[in-house]
Write a protein that holds these residues in place. Sequence first.
Motif, mmCIF file in Angstrom:
data_model
loop_
_atom_site.group_PDB
_atom_site.id
_atom_site.type_symbol
_atom_site.label_atom_id
_atom_site.label_comp_id
_atom_site.label_asym_id
_atom_site.label_seq_id
_atom_site.Cartn_x
_atom_site.Cartn_y
_atom_site.Cartn_z
ATOM 1 N N GLY A 61 6.141 15.604 -12.573
ATOM 2 C CA GLY A 61 5.375 15.239 -13.764
ATOM 3 C C GLY A 61 4.465 14.057 -13.508
ATOM 4 O O GLY A 61 4.102 13.781 -12.361
ATOM 5 N N LEU A 62 4.149 13.330 -14.568
ATOM 6 C CA LEU A 62 3.217 12.215 -14.439
ATOM 7 C C LEU A 62 3.962 10.960 -13.995
ATOM 8 O O LEU A 62 4.898 10.506 -14.646
ATOM 9 N N LEU A 63 3.528 10.427 -12.881
ATOM 10 C CA LEU A 63 4.120 9.178 -12.392
ATOM 11 C C LEU A 63 3.122 8.059 -12.654
ATOM 12 O O LEU A 63 1.942 8.173 -12.312
ATOM 13 N N VAL A 64 3.626 6.990 -13.239
ATOM 14 C CA VAL A 64 2.726 5.897 -13.628
ATOM 15 C C VAL A 64 3.235 4.589 -13.040
ATOM 16 O O VAL A 64 4.445 4.381 -12.923
ATOM 17 N N GLY A 65 2.285 3.719 -12.694
ATOM 18 C CA GLY A 65 2.619 2.364 -12.266
ATOM 19 C C GLY A 65 3.486 2.332 -11.013
ATOM 20 O O GLY A 65 3.164 2.967 -10.003
ATOM 21 N N PHE A 66 4.599 1.612 -11.107
ATOM 22 C CA PHE A 66 5.416 1.402 -9.925
ATOM 23 C C PHE A 66 5.996 2.710 -9.385
ATOM 24 O O PHE A 66 6.142 2.880 -8.172
ATOM 25 N N LYS A 67 6.301 3.640 -10.300
ATOM 26 C CA LYS A 67 6.823 4.954 -9.862
ATOM 27 C C LYS A 67 5.773 5.665 -8.996
ATOM 28 O O LYS A 67 6.106 6.298 -7.990
ATOM 29 N N ALA A 68 4.523 5.569 -9.410
ATOM 30 C CA ALA A 68 3.439 6.193 -8.642
ATOM 31 C C ALA A 68 3.294 5.494 -7.290
ATOM 32 O O ALA A 68 3.063 6.132 -6.258
ATOM 33 N N PHE A 69 3.458 4.156 -7.304
ATOM 34 C CA PHE A 69 3.368 3.397 -6.051
ATOM 35 C C PHE A 69 4.469 3.831 -5.083
ATOM 36 O O PHE A 69 4.234 4.007 -3.893
ATOM 37 N N GLU A 70 5.676 4.022 -5.638
ATOM 38 C CA GLU A 70 6.799 4.472 -4.792
ATOM 39 C C GLU A 70 6.489 5.828 -4.158
ATOM 40 O O GLU A 70 6.819 6.082 -3.003
ATOM 41 N N ARG A 71 5.846 6.712 -4.931
ATOM 42 C CA ARG A 71 5.491 8.046 -4.429
ATOM 43 C C ARG A 71 4.504 7.914 -3.259
ATOM 44 O O ARG A 71 4.605 8.601 -2.247
ATOM 45 N N ALA B 178 6.261 6.646 -0.214
ATOM 46 C CA ALA B 178 6.977 7.751 0.440
ATOM 47 C C ALA B 178 6.012 8.546 1.316
ATOM 48 O O ALA B 178 6.361 8.961 2.428
ATOM 49 N N TYR B 179 4.793 8.732 0.828
ATOM 50 C CA TYR B 179 3.796 9.475 1.593
ATOM 51 C C TYR B 179 3.436 8.712 2.874
ATOM 52 O O TYR B 179 3.387 9.266 3.969
ATOM 53 N N PHE B 180 3.202 7.403 2.705
ATOM 54 C CA PHE B 180 2.860 6.559 3.865
ATOM 55 C C PHE B 180 3.996 6.561 4.899
ATOM 56 O O PHE B 180 3.765 6.672 6.092
ATOM 57 N N VAL B 181 5.216 6.412 4.389
ATOM 58 C CA VAL B 181 6.375 6.331 5.282
ATOM 59 C C VAL B 181 6.531 7.642 6.052
ATOM 60 O O VAL B 181 6.789 7.643 7.258
ATOM 61 N N GLY B 182 6.339 8.755 5.355
ATOM 62 C CA GLY B 182 6.429 10.057 6.004
ATOM 63 C C GLY B 182 5.379 10.236 7.086
ATOM 64 O O GLY B 182 5.582 10.951 8.073
ATOM 65 N N ILE C 121 -5.372 10.840 0.436
ATOM 66 C CA ILE C 121 -5.204 9.377 0.460
ATOM 67 C C ILE C 121 -6.154 8.843 1.518
ATOM 68 O O ILE C 121 -6.235 9.390 2.624
ATOM 69 N N ILE C 122 -6.898 7.799 1.163
ATOM 70 C CA ILE C 122 -7.770 7.179 2.167
ATOM 71 C C ILE C 122 -7.381 5.715 2.318
ATOM 72 O O ILE C 122 -7.200 5.001 1.330
ATOM 73 N N LEU C 123 -7.203 5.345 3.570
ATOM 74 C CA LEU C 123 -6.958 3.932 3.884
ATOM 75 C C LEU C 123 -8.286 3.345 4.316
ATOM 76 O O LEU C 123 -8.961 3.907 5.182
ATOM 77 N N PHE C 124 -8.637 2.226 3.725
ATOM 78 C CA PHE C 124 -9.903 1.571 4.072
ATOM 79 C C PHE C 124 -9.623 0.227 4.733
ATOM 80 O O PHE C 124 -8.892 -0.600 4.166
ATOM 81 N N GLY C 125 -10.208 0.028 5.893
ATOM 82 C CA GLY C 125 -10.131 -1.284 6.528
ATOM 83 C C GLY C 125 -11.197 -2.174 5.926
ATOM 84 O O GLY C 125 -12.328 -1.739 5.713
ATOM 85 N N LEU C 126 -10.827 -3.437 5.633
ATOM 86 C CA LEU C 126 -11.767 -4.355 4.973
ATOM 87 C C LEU C 126 -12.338 -5.367 5.961
ATOM 88 O O LEU C 126 -11.651 -5.791 6.891
#
Lengths: 243, 328
Positions: free
Chosen positions: B167-177, B180-184, B291-296
Amino acid sequence: MKRSFRLSGILYRGKSYGPGSLFIDSESKKIEIEYQKGFIRKHQVRLLEFDGNTSRPLIKDAKVILGDANVFLGSPDDSKAFEMLVARPNVEGILKEVEESIRRFFLSRASALVLRRAVGLNPREALLAFAEDVPDGRDPLEIMISNSDAGLTRAIDEMNATLEARLKEVPPEVSNRIYAMIYAVGLFQDSIDNRDDARRKEVIAFLTKVSPGKYLETESANIGVENAAVELLKSAFDSFSVP
Amino acid sequence: MFKDACAELAVVPKPEIKLEESAVLFAGMSPVRVPGVFTTEVLCDVSESRRVDLLALKKIGGGTWFDYCREYQATLDSWLRGVGFYRAQSRAVVVDSTNPLSVLVLLSLRTPERTVAFTIVADKDSTAVEQNTSYTFLELARRKGIPLVLASVSQVKELEFLVESEGLLVGFKAFERLVAYFVGALPVLSDFMRSDLRLGVTVHTFSAVMAASGLVFTSPSEIFRLQIEQLSGEARPDELVTAYLLASGSNSMREELVMAFDRFTRGLVNLITKDNALETRADEVDLYDVIILFGLKDARIQLSLARGYERIAKETKNLRVEELEKIV
């Protein structure tokens, strides 16, 4: 085992004590001399003790020289029997000492096997349990394994030193059987560690030939690798007989 | 015969050790567990305890990052070695840098190579103490050369994803998701970070659209346009010097996604490098994660925290970055 001999005469520090008895413990080589005292109510009184391990009695025909004492055995047959007892190595004592050094080696080997299994099954748990003792900057796993290897090498070196020194005193067939037992116990330990039931049974069958005994309790697969060697070794030594 | 054979008994086989190739340490936030990744956490509790999956440190009442570092640096260092954290080929720390534990974690990292930090950073609405902690964390990461993927507190609050089955993940829950993607994808992500390190780029931000579908977006290009909008509060397009696409979707979408990503990056005027890693979704549903990672180019985020940092550092001498050297 204690054995006694009748003495026809005892001469000790220039004084004659008449007839008496000689007692010898065939294992410890402790010799006791008693003489008869009293005319009406005769009884035996201890005159001296002699350690046959520290200095060998000198036997000449029926005469036996024990330090300051000359004692006279009743017959040439007694003299022969006594000579054999004095010369015979203390096999039981040797076996006891050898068994203890082998036991220590197998305990050390069991620790090494247990450690390796623990590291293989749950390396992080094993590492964490050990990490606090590891000097800064060193890898806990490498130190853990190398310490275990060093302990095992030390244990086998100590066992070998004892075996080399003590098995010289027993006949070669006895020492061969002891080495066969050690090898079998090692294989048994491995079979417990690898959960290899068939191998375990083979080793027990082999060990029964080397030292016929009851190994039923140690046949169980549930016995831990630490106890397996100790139990098996004890059973093997308990039933080990020297012809 | 048996005498010689007994020598074999002195050798016992070396243990076969199988450890996960990726390891993640969470500090000050609940861990997100991903199969095949060694996940562990450090937290504050009423008493100290250590397990493979958790190090609980006794809470220091009113403790600052300096207090935690001074008290627990050796403890954390020994524990990290003990749980075999450094044996992983790719490592990450996931921290809320407003939490004092974040500085402790970074300070205790013995070998920062191959380590990425996913970090929530303070923003203008954070307290001065939080800004001081966050600033110290960023400065320490810069000095240690640890690549950062940053999300500000407000960016985290605004995150929202519609995820199938969740369903809809908002805020910190979305960040955790997202974590998980980054960790994977840690091994791939570590490669991207290493490439950026060579270019002197250590600070990254990100944009993400999860479970996108043709029903919502007419084309993948639309998603990339949306991503620039997502970034508006965090960075301007001219500040972006590297871009890495991490995407998963059906096989049919892959080519289209890469082409759209290429078109999108042509619009980034200061871009010096880009790359992508695409993963095929097993379910073959026509949904895709982008997901895009941008170097600054520079650490503008860190500079925005400098005022809060200085305010505290002036009053409490301990809470200066230089104090960390005394602890180490």
